[in-house]
Enzyme design. Structure first.
Site, mmCIF file in Angstrom:
data_model
loop_
_atom_site.group_PDB
_atom_site.id
_atom_site.type_symbol
_atom_site.label_atom_id
_atom_site.label_comp_id
_atom_site.label_asym_id
_atom_site.label_seq_id
_atom_site.Cartn_x
_atom_site.Cartn_y
_atom_site.Cartn_z
ATOM 1 N N ASP A 35 -17.592 18.067 -25.931
ATOM 2 C CA ASP A 35 -16.299 18.429 -25.344
ATOM 3 C C ASP A 35 -15.391 18.795 -26.518
ATOM 4 O O ASP A 35 -14.744 17.950 -27.121
ATOM 5 C CB ASP A 35 -15.732 17.244 -24.551
ATOM 6 C CG ASP A 35 -14.408 17.562 -23.862
ATOM 7 O OD1 ASP A 35 -13.747 18.545 -24.264
ATOM 8 O OD2 ASP A 35 -14.033 16.822 -22.933
ATOM 9 N N GLU A 61 -10.301 6.785 -28.270
ATOM 10 C CA GLU A 61 -10.421 7.742 -27.171
ATOM 11 C C GLU A 61 -10.754 6.898 -25.950
ATOM 12 O O GLU A 61 -11.905 6.696 -25.601
ATOM 13 C CB GLU A 61 -11.495 8.789 -27.479
ATOM 14 C CG GLU A 61 -11.481 9.980 -26.541
ATOM 15 C CD GLU A 61 -12.215 9.693 -25.238
ATOM 16 O OE1 GLU A 61 -11.594 9.121 -24.302
ATOM 17 O OE2 GLU A 61 -13.395 10.031 -25.158
ATOM 18 N N GLU A 94 -11.996 2.863 -15.704
ATOM 19 C CA GLU A 94 -12.697 2.035 -16.692
ATOM 20 C C GLU A 94 -11.764 1.073 -17.420
ATOM 21 O O GLU A 94 -12.219 0.167 -18.121
ATOM 22 C CB GLU A 94 -13.484 2.870 -17.713
ATOM 23 C CG GLU A 94 -14.619 3.639 -17.084
ATOM 24 C CD GLU A 94 -15.397 4.468 -18.087
ATOM 25 O OE1 GLU A 94 -16.564 4.786 -17.801
ATOM 26 O OE2 GLU A 94 -14.852 4.805 -19.152
ATOM 27 N N HIS A 139 -14.645 17.268 -20.228
ATOM 28 C CA HIS A 139 -15.606 16.453 -19.486
ATOM 29 C C HIS A 139 -14.906 15.546 -18.474
ATOM 30 O O HIS A 139 -15.542 14.998 -17.581
ATOM 31 C CB HIS A 139 -16.473 15.616 -20.443
ATOM 32 C CG HIS A 139 -15.797 14.407 -21.003
ATOM 33 N ND1 HIS A 139 -14.879 14.469 -22.037
ATOM 34 C CD2 HIS A 139 -15.890 13.093 -20.676
ATOM 35 C CE1 HIS A 139 -14.456 13.249 -22.318
ATOM 36 N NE2 HIS A 139 -15.056 12.390 -21.503
#
Length: 391
Positions: free
Chosen positions: A89, A182, A191, A331
């Site tokens: 990405d 990230e 998440e 992504h």
């Protein structure tokens, strides 16, 4: 997941529709630039990777009865395929690279903490930019690969890879100058890795230290999506002559992560929430935000779409990227929330409501979303509430 076909189907509603009532900061193309303004010209083909390990090593072979949701989460990052997708990405990876290489004053002779280091790519960037030392924390088995990668590239004296959970690890130092991560998931917050970054910030970051990125914003827009909704949702009403609509109910509750064609956008983009990662509290990731989406043409609305921008404001020049439909695909794609109602909306009319976002109480890495919306238009009047679960 397949890409969508264009959906710019303007219409001039000529009759009344009976609606059921069952229930930009801006894209990078028009605002926030990819770091350094560098062109990203390669097109990335997204693939689903799966492991071909028939007999995984003992360290990977937890029985399903022994695993928690956290185990499944970290296991998913043990396979190289997911890291390949993220590294390829170029919007994501090149932005981080440019932020670091073009702002070495932020890293020179500084102690850096890389939270969720994966392959260690961000740590390598920081070390190359002159960091005094980088501590790379990674909980998955990819930490073992990261150690090899660091050694293979001659940075063993500058980077220490630590395997384990941020909440359980003790660093060899008491404080760090910079935290880089990230952490963003689908819908920005899926998440729940943001809370891990905030934990690290509160435990180790010096008073005038920096967190990169330091700003993240979530946006909402509305789209026409008849063809794809028919294929993904209405499909279950009649499957080879059989009623499987019970699955349709499940499909409606699960947001779809997919790439949306900008021509499908019917309304403006509305900022829902901006998060200041340097100052926010962990609970700030749960919120209720109002929205007002104004139609820019006559059309139908089948779904709302969420996306996010991230910014690095401590650079010489603010840098960042967007995951919106008007920007180069990443992504993360976009997150599509289908509506039970098909709304007929005329130019200038407003779909108003609120969105409530909070982590699932049983598994905090999952997200619960409650959407309230209403439209009082010329051809459609509706008021409804829907619930979604990202898992």
């Amino acid at each position: 997941m397949g890409r969508r076909k264009g959906g710019n189907k303007s219409l001039a509603p000529g009759g009344s529709q009976k609606c059921s009532s069952s229930n930009c900061l801006h894209d990078a193309a028009t605002g926030t630039s990819i770091a350094g303004g560098e062109e990203v010209d390669e097109v990335i083909e997204e693939r689903t990777e799966s492991s071909n390990l028939e007999n995984p090593p003992e360290s990977l072979a937890l029985s399903s009865s022994d695993k928690t949701s956290a185990d499944y989460y970290f296991d998913s990052y043990s396979h190289f395929g997911i890291h390949e997708e993220m590294l390829k990405d170029v919007v994501r990876t090149k932005t981080y690279q440019n932020v670091i290489y073009q702002n070495t004053f932020l890293f020179k002779n500084k102690v850096v903490l890389d939270v969720g280091a994966g392959t260690g790519i961000l740590s390598l960037f920081c070390a190359k930019a002159g960091a005094k030392h980088v501590y790379a924390i990674e909980c998955s088995h990819m930490a073992d690969m990261a150690k090899e990668i660091v050694q293979a590239n001659g940075f063993s004296n500058a980077i220490t890879v630590l395997k384990g959970k941020v909440e359980e690890i003790e660093l060899p130092v008491t404080h760090v100058d910079v935290i880089i991560s990230e952490w963003m998931g689908y819908f920005l917050l899926f998440e729940n890795m943001l809370n891990t970054v905030l934990y690290a910030r509160d435990k180790w970051l010096i008073n005038d230290g920096i967190v990169l990125p330091d700003k993240a914003s979530l946006y909402l827009t509305a789209i026409e999506d008849a063809e794809y909704k028919e294929d993904k949702i209405e499909f279950w009403n009649d499957v080879y002559g059989f009623d499987m609509s019970c699955i349709r109910k499940q499909a409606m509750m699960e947001p779809l992560v997919d790439t949306v064609d900008q021509n499908q956008m019917v309304t403006n983009c509305q900022l829902l929430k901006t998060m200041n990662i340097s100052k926010m509290a962990p609970g700030d990731a749960s919120f209720t935000a109002p929205f007002k989406l104004v139609a820019e043409r006559n059309d139908y609305i089948h779904a709302l779409v969420a996306y996010f921008d991230v910014s690095f404001t401590k650079c010489h020049k603010m840098m960042g990227f967007s995951t919106g439909p008007r920007s180069k695909a990443t992504h993360w794609k976009q997150t599509v929330l289908y509506l039970e109602d098909v709304l007929t909306i005329c130019e200038g009319e407003a779909l108003v409501g609120s969105m409530t976002v909070e982590p699932n109480k049983t598994n905090p890495r999952d997200i619960e979303i409650m959407l309230k919306y209403s439209l009082n238009g010329q051809h459609c009047q509706v008021s409804s509430t829907q619930h979604y679960k990202m898992r």
